[in-house]
Design an enzyme around this catalytic site. Structure first.
Site, mmCIF file in Angstrom:
data_model
loop_
_atom_site.group_PDB
_atom_site.id
_atom_site.type_symbol
_atom_site.label_atom_id
_atom_site.label_comp_id
_atom_site.label_asym_id
_atom_site.label_seq_id
_atom_site.Cartn_x
_atom_site.Cartn_y
_atom_site.Cartn_z
ATOM 1 N N GLU A 63 1.556 -9.689 11.488
ATOM 2 C CA GLU A 63 1.420 -9.257 10.085
ATOM 3 C C GLU A 63 2.793 -8.931 9.488
ATOM 4 O O GLU A 63 3.126 -9.343 8.387
ATOM 5 C CB GLU A 63 0.502 -8.026 10.024
ATOM 6 C CG GLU A 63 0.148 -7.579 8.617
ATOM 7 C CD GLU A 63 -0.812 -6.383 8.601
ATOM 8 O OE1 GLU A 63 -1.079 -5.809 9.681
ATOM 9 O OE2 GLU A 63 -1.288 -6.033 7.506
ATOM 10 N N ASP B 259 0.781 -1.231 0.000
ATOM 11 C CA ASP B 259 0.000 0.000 0.000
ATOM 12 C C ASP B 259 0.820 1.292 0.000
ATOM 13 O O ASP B 259 0.586 2.177 -0.800
ATOM 14 C CB ASP B 259 -0.930 0.021 1.210
ATOM 15 C CG ASP B 259 -1.796 -1.224 1.304
ATOM 16 O OD1 ASP B 259 -1.593 -2.158 0.524
ATOM 17 O OD2 ASP B 259 -2.678 -1.258 2.163
HETATM 18 C C1 9WN Z 1 -5.872 -2.786 1.779
HETATM 19 C C2 9WN Z 1 -4.898 -7.887 3.957
HETATM 20 C C3 9WN Z 1 -4.284 -6.754 3.154
HETATM 21 C C4 9WN Z 1 -3.107 -7.239 2.301
HETATM 22 C C5 9WN Z 1 -2.299 -6.091 1.720
HETATM 23 C C6 9WN Z 1 -1.912 -5.144 2.842
HETATM 24 C C7 9WN Z 1 -3.162 -4.647 3.571
HETATM 25 C C8 9WN Z 1 -5.251 -3.395 3.054
HETATM 26 C C9 9WN Z 1 -5.268 -2.349 4.141
HETATM 27 O O1 9WN Z 1 -3.869 -5.751 4.103
HETATM 28 O O2 9WN Z 1 -3.931 -3.861 2.683
HETATM 29 O O3 9WN Z 1 -6.024 -3.790 0.821
HETATM 30 O O4 9WN Z 1 -6.367 -1.918 4.485
HETATM 31 O O5 9WN Z 1 -4.223 -1.970 4.657
HETATM 32 O O6 9WN Z 1 -1.143 -4.088 2.366
HETATM 33 O O7 9WN Z 1 -1.156 -6.589 1.067
HETATM 34 O O8 9WN Z 1 -3.580 -8.057 1.266
HETATM 35 O O9 9WN Z 1 -3.915 -8.569 4.680
#
Ligand code: 9WN
Length: 417
Positions: free
Chosen positions: A390, A166
């Site tokens: 995470e 992100d």
């Molecule tokens: C937006 C779920 C996801 C991962 C992504 C990570 C994070 C989301 C957020 O979480 O993104 O999609 O709201 O931060 O960057 O890689 O798939 O784990």
């Protein structure tokens, strides 16, 4: 390292994380912070389940494809059940009528073909019916990428969330060029779950929401998005992961006796495109802002996926050795000597062990077993000592972001342990 007794309980703990995040046929990445099904998280979840519950591995992938749009696009989030704990939810995306399940309007790195193949290799007899069902869906999704997100053989993203990384430093240039005017007022939910200094900034979120509004205004129309989205960046993560996924799809085609000329063509296109991502000044694979043609000019964990894509790179091998010397932990998301490195802020420094897992898969395939083993040992030690978080601070190993995380537990079972 841990002893055998610790290993048994760690395996049990990892399985308990997967069971705890199981919502019946699909997994959430972690309770609270991410209460829906995310696309590439589900690929890793399937890899984890494949180690102890093959039917559940198949259902993870099949439920993911239940949200595929008629265009072939596979959304990055499926909102199977409403949950007020996450923002932005389905009402903000405005995708009604475009897909069979409420969803976001963008996709995510296509790891599913690779984990379909790995699951099938563990389940050849009973898995045949599953690959028969999944193959045309995977093919349609990859075709969608090649048709709508491919520029000169490089896969581009129209939103930072599409890349799965992100707030990586890679997006700083293109994000700075966006003026997020006219966004509706909003309340973030992520910072209610996680310390804000581990998350993207308000400036990032304003732009994330602005881009969602732009996509919505364009009706999530693929041609219009390719033309008009203000964010259009060729991404090494996407390019390398799709290249690898096409190689795995080719293997599935051979298994099923399907014609594979189209997939072979895609592999050639992406191999050529991947070379364009190399910054001629450094030899490193970098994102390119397609609005300006500028390389991002920094080393991120995405570049270490070249081997996963089947591409050799002595420069990246040198970078890997430097990363090994700079820290005792697995490869971080941003080179630690970069002025923009930030040890706790999400994709701007922390170590993501799932990225290390697929990097290691590539290193093994490309004849670097020692480097792959080094990544595995570092990751195993980190997870055994600090749990299935995470992501992690690459200087101290401190866990960060969400806890009891699906893909972290999955890669423990499938690779690190
Ligand atoms: C937006 C779920 C996801 C991962 C992504 C990570 C994070 C989301 C957020 O979480 O993104 O999609 O709201 O931060 O960057 O890689 O798939 O784990």
């Amino acid at each position: 390292m841990t002893n055998a007794r610790d290993h048994i309980s760690l395996d049990e703990q990892a399985r308990a994380v997967l069971r705890g995040n199981d919502r019946g046929g699909y997994s959430v990445p972690t309770d609270g912070l991410y209460p829906y099904q995310w696309n590439w998280d589900s690929g890793f979840a399937a890899w984890g389940f494949a180690q102890f519950d093959l039917p559940r591995a198949w259902s993870e992938l099949e439920t993911l494809f239940s949200g595929q749009w008629p265009t072939g696009m596979l959304p990055h989030i499926l909102f199977h059940r409403p949950d007020p704990g996450y923002f932005p939810g389905p009402e903000v995306w405005g995708t009604e009528g475009l897909g069979p399940v409420p969803s976001s309007g963008i996709s995510q790195p296509p790891v599913a073909a690779t984990f379909t193949r790995l699951t099938y290799e563990k389940d050849r007899a009973a898995g045949r019916v599953h690959i028969e069902a999944l193959y045309p869906k995977l093919l349609a999704w990859h075709r969608w990428f090649m048709q709508w997100r491919c520029h000169e053989g490089m896969i581009f993203v129209t939103h930072p969330w599409e890349s799965g990384r992100d707030n990586t430093v890679d997006w700083d240039g293109p994000m700075a060029a966006i003026d997020p005017v006219g966004i509706d007022p909003y309340t973030r939910r992520d910072t209610a779950h996680v310390d804000p200094h581990m998350r993207p900034t308000k400036e990032d979120y304003d732009r994330y929401l602005y881009l969602v509004q732009r996509g919505r205004d364009l009706g999530w129309d693929d041609a219009k998005m390719a033309d008009s989205m203000p964010f259009k960046v060729a991404d090494p993560t996407m390019t390398f992961i799709l290249l690898r996924a096409n190689r795995d799809l080719l293997a599935l085609a051979a298994e099923l006796g399907e014609d594979s000329a189209e997939i072979e063509g895609w592999i050639n296109v992406l191999e050529e495109g991947a070379e364009r991502l190399r910054n001629p000044a450094s030899g490193v694979f970098e994102a390119i802002d397609l609005k300006t043609g500028a390389h991002a000019g920094n080393v991120t964990s995405a570049a270490f996926l070249c081997w996963y894509a089947g591409i050799e790179c002595p420069v990246m091998l040198g970078e890997l050795m430097e990363a090994f010397e700079a820290s005792q932990f697995p490869v971080p998301s941003q080179k630690v000597t970069d002025p923009k490195f930030d040890a706790m802020r999400y994709w701007r420094g922390p170590t993501w062990t799932m990225m290390n897992a697929i990097t290691a898969l590539g290193l093994i395939d490309m004849g670097h077993p020692d480097a792959a083993e080094e990544l595995r040992i570092r990751s195993a030690r980190l997870l055994a000592e600090r749990g299935f978080a995470e992501y992690f601070n690459p200087h101290t190993g401190d866990p960060a972001g969400g806890g009891t995380f699906t893909w972290t537990a999955a890669i423990w079972l499938a690779w690190a342990s």
